[in-house]
Design a protein around this motif. Structure first.
Motif, PDB file in Angstrom:
ATOM      1  N   GLN A  84      -0.615  -6.437   1.338  1.00 57.00           N
ATOM      2  CA  GLN A  84      -0.125  -6.328   2.695  1.00 57.00           C
ATOM      3  C   GLN A  84       0.389  -5.166   3.376  1.00 57.00           C
ATOM      4  N   GLU A  87      -2.659  -2.887   3.755  1.00 58.77           N
ATOM      5  CA  GLU A  87      -3.378  -3.453   5.168  1.00 58.77           C
ATOM      6  C   GLU A  87      -2.642  -2.890   6.320  1.00 58.77           C
ATOM      7  N   SER A 167       8.201 -11.040   4.610  1.00 53.29           N
ATOM      8  CA  SER A 167       7.480 -11.309   3.136  1.00 53.29           C
ATOM      9  C   SER A 167       8.570 -10.972   2.174  1.00 53.29           C
TER      10      SER A 167
END
Length: 203
Positions: A84, A87, A167
């Motif tokens: 993540q 990205e 997260s």
């Protein structure tokens, strides 16, 4: 006299693993079969360690297996989290190369969570909200992210950084690992800078 071979035991073990083996009357173990049982820590009647090995409760092995599975899930989730970050870094490359580099750096630092990093002490810069002495402590968000911030000039950056922070915080809570705190606090710094420039937003 029938001899039980290593192959015989391997076939039985593949069908259903066992922790002890009782020799039937009129049977004996080949040296290879005996070594197989010793290697697998399986007790058998003419094994001098049989009594000692039988004292090990199967529940202990189950607990060890559960911990191994828990550790494996943690590693998989951390890998997903690192993906993540990569990205998000690619997304930032189009608008803010410096911010992208900082996100890539945090992704690299995630791989060192739980390990010693030689430059860990100099990894983060102090600000009016954090300093090097308390950067490892848990802090709440500097300010609540709302739709108002999402619509600001750097709203996309703020929301993506906030998502990464959520997260990381989620995985840290699940693993009960405070080594994630520096990454969380650094993300808070980056969100503050994206929204308020050099002005600290911590209340």
């Amino acid at each position: 006299m029938k001899f039980i071979t290593e192959d015989d035991l391997r076939i039985l073990f593949r069908k259903e693993p066992f922790t002890s083996y009782d020799l039937l009357e009129g049977t004996r173990l080949t040296p290879g079969a005996r070594q197989f049982l010793v290697d697998k820590k399986i007790s058998f009647l003419d094994d001098p360690m049989a009594v000692k090995r039988k004292t090990v409760k199967p529940e202990v092995k189950k607990e060890e297996t559960k911990q191994e599975m828990k550790d494996q899930r943690f590693l998989l989730k951390k890998k997903t989290l690192q993906a993540q970050f990569l990205e998000a870094g690619l997304s930032f490359m189009e608008r803010d190369v410096l911010l992208a580099e900082q996100v890539f750096d945090l992704e690299r630092r995630l791989s060192f969570v739980g390990k010693e990093s030689p430059d860990e002490e100099n990894a983060f810069e102090s600000c009016t909200g954090f300093d090097k002495e308390d950067f490892h402590k848990p802090f709440s968000d500097c300010f609540e992210i709302t739709g108002f911030h999402a619509q600001s000039e750097k709203g996309r950056e703020i929301v993506l950084l906030h998502r990464l922070r959520c997260s990381v915080r989620e995985l840290a809570a699940e693993a009960e690992d405070e080594n994630f705190n520096p990454v969380i606090n650094r993300l808070s710094q980056m969100i503050c800078l994206a929204y308020g420039g050099k002005a600290c937003q911590r209340k």
